[in-house]
Design a protein around this motif. Structure first.
Motif, PDB file in Angstrom:
ATOM      1  N   LEU A  25      -7.705   2.701  -0.753  1.00  0.00           N
ATOM      2  CA  LEU A  25      -6.799   1.716  -0.166  1.00  0.00           C
ATOM      3  C   LEU A  25      -6.424   2.074   1.271  1.00  0.00           C
ATOM      4  O   LEU A  25      -6.364   1.205   2.158  1.00  0.00           O
ATOM      5  N   VAL A  26      -6.183   3.359   1.507  1.00  0.00           N
ATOM      6  CA  VAL A  26      -5.808   3.803   2.851  1.00  0.00           C
ATOM      7  C   VAL A  26      -6.942   3.553   3.836  1.00  0.00           C
ATOM      8  O   VAL A  26      -6.706   3.068   4.960  1.00  0.00           O
ATOM      9  N   GLU A  27      -8.154   3.845   3.428  1.00  0.00           N
ATOM     10  CA  GLU A  27      -9.292   3.615   4.323  1.00  0.00           C
ATOM     11  C   GLU A  27      -9.477   2.124   4.604  1.00  0.00           C
ATOM     12  O   GLU A  27      -9.751   1.717   5.740  1.00  0.00           O
ATOM     13  N   LEU A  28      -9.342   1.296   3.573  1.00  0.00           N
ATOM     14  CA  LEU A  28      -9.449  -0.150   3.773  1.00  0.00           C
ATOM     15  C   LEU A  28      -8.354  -0.647   4.722  1.00  0.00           C
ATOM     16  O   LEU A  28      -8.602  -1.495   5.589  1.00  0.00           O
ATOM     17  N   LEU A  29      -7.150  -0.105   4.559  1.00  0.00           N
ATOM     18  CA  LEU A  29      -6.025  -0.514   5.402  1.00  0.00           C
ATOM     19  C   LEU A  29      -6.279  -0.173   6.859  1.00  0.00           C
ATOM     20  O   LEU A  29      -6.098  -1.016   7.747  1.00  0.00           O
ATOM     21  N   LEU A  30      -6.706   1.052   7.124  1.00  0.00           N
ATOM     22  CA  LEU A  30      -6.913   1.486   8.505  1.00  0.00           C
ATOM     23  C   LEU A  30      -8.119   0.818   9.145  1.00  0.00           C
ATOM     24  O   LEU A  30      -8.183   0.659  10.366  1.00  0.00           O
ATOM     25  N   ASP A  31      -9.074   0.392   8.338  1.00  0.00           N
ATOM     26  CA  ASP A  31     -10.240  -0.330   8.859  1.00  0.00           C
ATOM     27  C   ASP A  31      -9.956  -1.813   9.062  1.00  0.00           C
ATOM     28  O   ASP A  31     -10.817  -2.561   9.528  1.00  0.00           O
ATOM     29  N   GLY A  32      -8.753  -2.250   8.678  1.00  0.00           N
ATOM     30  CA  GLY A  32      -8.392  -3.656   8.838  1.00  0.00           C
ATOM     31  C   GLY A  32      -8.980  -4.564   7.778  1.00  0.00           C
ATOM     32  O   GLY A  32      -8.914  -5.786   7.892  1.00  0.00           O
ATOM     33  N   LYS A  33      -9.526  -3.987   6.695  1.00  0.00           N
ATOM     34  CA  LYS A  33     -10.189  -4.799   5.672  1.00  0.00           C
ATOM     35  C   LYS A  33      -9.216  -5.397   4.656  1.00  0.00           C
ATOM     36  O   LYS A  33      -9.637  -6.188   3.818  1.00  0.00           O
ATOM     37  N   ALA A  61       1.935  10.190   2.423  1.00  0.00           N
ATOM     38  CA  ALA A  61       1.500  11.442   3.041  1.00  0.00           C
ATOM     39  C   ALA A  61       0.032  11.365   3.437  1.00  0.00           C
ATOM     40  O   ALA A  61      -0.365  11.809   4.526  1.00  0.00           O
ATOM     41  N   LEU A  62      -0.801  10.802   2.552  1.00  0.00           N
ATOM     42  CA  LEU A  62      -2.222  10.660   2.864  1.00  0.00           C
ATOM     43  C   LEU A  62      -2.419   9.730   4.057  1.00  0.00           C
ATOM     44  O   LEU A  62      -3.223  10.008   4.951  1.00  0.00           O
ATOM     45  N   LEU A  63      -1.673   8.614   4.092  1.00  0.00           N
ATOM     46  CA  LEU A  63      -1.779   7.670   5.201  1.00  0.00           C
ATOM     47  C   LEU A  63      -1.386   8.345   6.517  1.00  0.00           C
ATOM     48  O   LEU A  63      -2.019   8.122   7.553  1.00  0.00           O
ATOM     49  N   SER A  64      -0.367   9.187   6.474  1.00  0.00           N
ATOM     50  CA  SER A  64       0.055   9.892   7.681  1.00  0.00           C
ATOM     51  C   SER A  64      -1.058  10.799   8.208  1.00  0.00           C
ATOM     52  O   SER A  64      -1.341  10.835   9.411  1.00  0.00           O
ATOM     53  N   LYS A  65      -1.718  11.506   7.310  1.00  0.00           N
ATOM     54  CA  LYS A  65      -2.800  12.385   7.735  1.00  0.00           C
ATOM     55  C   LYS A  65      -3.986  11.590   8.279  1.00  0.00           C
ATOM     56  O   LYS A  65      -4.591  11.966   9.286  1.00  0.00           O
ATOM     57  N   ARG A  66      -4.310  10.474   7.624  1.00  0.00           N
ATOM     58  CA  ARG A  66      -5.443   9.665   8.083  1.00  0.00           C
ATOM     59  C   ARG A  66      -5.141   9.010   9.432  1.00  0.00           C
ATOM     60  O   ARG A  66      -6.040   8.820  10.259  1.00  0.00           O
ATOM     61  N   LYS A  84       1.411  18.834   0.739  1.00  0.00           N
ATOM     62  CA  LYS A  84       1.514  18.911  -0.723  1.00  0.00           C
ATOM     63  C   LYS A  84       1.231  17.554  -1.362  1.00  0.00           C
ATOM     64  O   LYS A  84       0.399  17.440  -2.280  1.00  0.00           O
ATOM     65  N   TYR A  85       1.902  16.513  -0.873  1.00  0.00           N
ATOM     66  CA  TYR A  85       1.773  15.217  -1.534  1.00  0.00           C
ATOM     67  C   TYR A  85       0.462  14.512  -1.200  1.00  0.00           C
ATOM     68  O   TYR A  85      -0.048  13.738  -2.021  1.00  0.00           O
ATOM     69  N   ALA A  86      -0.108  14.769  -0.016  1.00  0.00           N
ATOM     70  CA  ALA A  86      -1.402  14.161   0.313  1.00  0.00           C
ATOM     71  C   ALA A  86      -2.484  14.626  -0.655  1.00  0.00           C
ATOM     72  O   ALA A  86      -3.392  13.866  -1.014  1.00  0.00           O
ATOM     73  N   SER A  87      -2.361  15.874  -1.103  1.00  0.00           N
ATOM     74  CA  SER A  87      -3.353  16.409  -2.054  1.00  0.00           C
ATOM     75  C   SER A  87      -3.209  15.773  -3.436  1.00  0.00           C
ATOM     76  O   SER A  87      -4.117  15.893  -4.284  1.00  0.00           O
ATOM     77  N   LEU A  88      -2.072  15.111  -3.686  1.00  0.00           N
ATOM     78  CA  LEU A  88      -1.841  14.474  -4.981  1.00  0.00           C
ATOM     79  C   LEU A  88      -2.291  13.014  -5.011  1.00  0.00           C
ATOM     80  O   LEU A  88      -2.207  12.367  -6.058  1.00  0.00           O
ATOM     81  N   ALA A  89      -2.748  12.491  -3.878  1.00  0.00           N
ATOM     82  CA  ALA A  89      -3.170  11.087  -3.825  1.00  0.00           C
ATOM     83  C   ALA A  89      -4.409  10.872  -4.688  1.00  0.00           C
ATOM     84  O   ALA A  89      -5.309  11.716  -4.750  1.00  0.00           O
ATOM     85  N   SER A  90      -4.457   9.740  -5.357  1.00  0.00           N
ATOM     86  CA  SER A  90      -5.586   9.420  -6.235  1.00  0.00           C
ATOM     87  C   SER A  90      -6.762   8.876  -5.425  1.00  0.00           C
ATOM     88  O   SER A  90      -6.622   8.523  -4.251  1.00  0.00           O
ATOM     89  N   LYS A  91      -7.922   8.784  -6.053  1.00  0.00           N
ATOM     90  CA  LYS A  91      -9.096   8.214  -5.398  1.00  0.00           C
ATOM     91  C   LYS A  91      -8.846   6.759  -5.014  1.00  0.00           C
ATOM     92  O   LYS A  91      -9.293   6.290  -3.969  1.00  0.00           O
ATOM     93  N   ARG A  92      -8.142   6.041  -5.860  1.00  0.00           N
ATOM     94  CA  ARG A  92      -7.836   4.636  -5.561  1.00  0.00           C
ATOM     95  C   ARG A  92      -6.959   4.540  -4.317  1.00  0.00           C
ATOM     96  O   ARG A  92      -7.179   3.679  -3.469  1.00  0.00           O
ATOM     97  N   GLN A  93      -5.970   5.435  -4.202  1.00  0.00           N
ATOM     98  CA  GLN A  93      -5.111   5.430  -3.032  1.00  0.00           C
ATOM     99  C   GLN A  93      -5.886   5.804  -1.774  1.00  0.00           C
ATOM    100  O   GLN A  93      -5.652   5.236  -0.701  1.00  0.00           O
ATOM    101  N   GLU A  94      -6.808   6.751  -1.890  1.00  0.00           N
ATOM    102  CA  GLU A  94      -7.644   7.112  -0.750  1.00  0.00           C
ATOM    103  C   GLU A  94      -8.452   5.908  -0.281  1.00  0.00           C
ATOM    104  O   GLU A  94      -8.581   5.642   0.921  1.00  0.00           O
ATOM    105  N   VAL A  96       0.842  -1.193   0.000  1.00  0.00           N
ATOM    106  CA  VAL A  96       0.000   0.000   0.000  1.00  0.00           C
ATOM    107  C   VAL A  96       0.878   1.245   0.000  1.00  0.00           C
ATOM    108  O   VAL A  96       0.816   2.057  -0.919  1.00  0.00           O
ATOM    109  N   ALA A  97       1.730   1.374   1.023  1.00  0.00           N
ATOM    110  CA  ALA A  97       2.547   2.577   1.144  1.00  0.00           C
ATOM    111  C   ALA A  97       4.007   2.350   0.800  1.00  0.00           C
ATOM    112  O   ALA A  97       4.794   3.296   0.802  1.00  0.00           O
TER     113      ALA A  97
END
Length: 292
Positions: free
Chosen positions: A280-288, A226-231, A268-278, A183-184
């Motif tokens: 994936l990050v949510e699935l990862l943090l939810d344990g899915k 970067a997105l994972l860090s913010k989440r 800066k880089y979190a704003s560049l994350a794609s919808k697919r990456q967003e 993922v990351a």
């Protein structure tokens, strides 16, 4: 103290220990067990006075200085050290690690700090804690990073880069193409991870990739990292302390360290994350994405 011997006899070990604090505490506990039962008291040493048989006042703590009146002899006839109530008190305080009739400051300065066994125990605890912290801090730097110049050298001559990264040239090609991504980060050895049996495919959470020696990171991963860090920081607000410490604390520290080493501008880089990456990050943090 005749009442102490009414009913079942006190149970003592075959060889009485009259020299250590623990031995004296054990003997005193057993001698007064039934006396405490009838008195309804939790005092260690309780005596019975026949003058007050019809009142609970008949049960009272043993008089001060009673131990100094006792003479104990070893089997060979030599006199043993006098029983000292202060030793019993010291043992109780060190065993339960809480003050009785004194302050926390007194317990620490006058009992714990001067007791060899307590000092040794404290040193062991400090050593174990430091070892855990060292292992945790070492894990924060496990992920090997690739800079833009590394990627340029890979394109020109993959051999040296493959040797530095500890992988083959074909695996390096797959890494550069993004075919080894988790993922990351990317994984260069799925069958020899630290969290699974050697030779078996890794089944650990992708969050553990952030501290895995098989993980590799390069600029292509900056947006999702970067997105994972913010989440993760968002989760810190809504999760319990226990869940944060168990699931997210170490990955958060490892990812923070990784981003700092790569000098990543998180906003800066979190704003560049794609919808697919967003997603994936949510699935990862939810344990899915974890294997059950």
């Amino acid at each position: 103290m005749d009442l102490a011997f009414v009913g079942p006899d006190p149970v003592f070990p075959e060889k009485l220990d009259l020299e250590s604090d623990f031995g004296l505490h054990t003997i005193a506990t057993e001698l007064c067990r039934r006396t405490r039962h009838f008195a309804g008291s939790d005092l260690l040493l309780v005596a019975f006075s026949p003058k007050w048989q019809n009142s609970r006042a008949a049960f009272r703590p043993l008089p001060q200085g009673i131990f100094e009146q006792l003479t104990l002899l070893a089997p060979d006839g030599t006199e043993l050290p006098r029983v000292d109530a202060r030793r019993l008190r010291r043992f109780y305080l060190l065993r339960h690690q809480k003050p009785v009739g004194n302050t926390e400051h007194t317990l620490a300065d006058h009992y714990q700090r001067t007791e060899p066994a307590s000092v040794r125990q404290s040193r062991v605890l400090v050593s174990e804690t430091l070892d855990k912290e060292v292992k945790r801090l070492k894990a924060r730097s496990e992920v090997i990073t690739l800079s833009p110049s590394d990627l340029e050298s890979i394109a020109a001559d993959p051999g040296p880069a493959a040797a530095r990264l500890g992988i083959g040239e074909e695996q390096l090609r797959l890494l550069a193409q993004g075919q080894l991504d988790t993922v990351a980060t990317a994984c260069v050895d799925n069958t020899n991870g630290p969290n699974s049996a050697a030779g078996s495919p890794c089944t650990a959470s992708f969050l553990l990739c952030l501290g895995c020696p098989n993980a590799r990171s390069e600029p292509r991963h900056f947006p999702v990292q970067a997105l994972l860090s913010k989440r993760l920081r968002d989760r810190r607000i809504v999760t319990t302390e226990a869940e944060w410490n168990t699931r997210f604390r170490t990955p958060d520290e490892q990812l923070t360290d990784l981003l700092q080493r790569q000098q990543v501008d998180v906003e800066k880089y979190a704003s560049l994350a794609s919808k697919r990456q967003e997603h994936l990050v949510e699935l990862l943090l939810d344990g899915k994405l974890d294997l059950r």
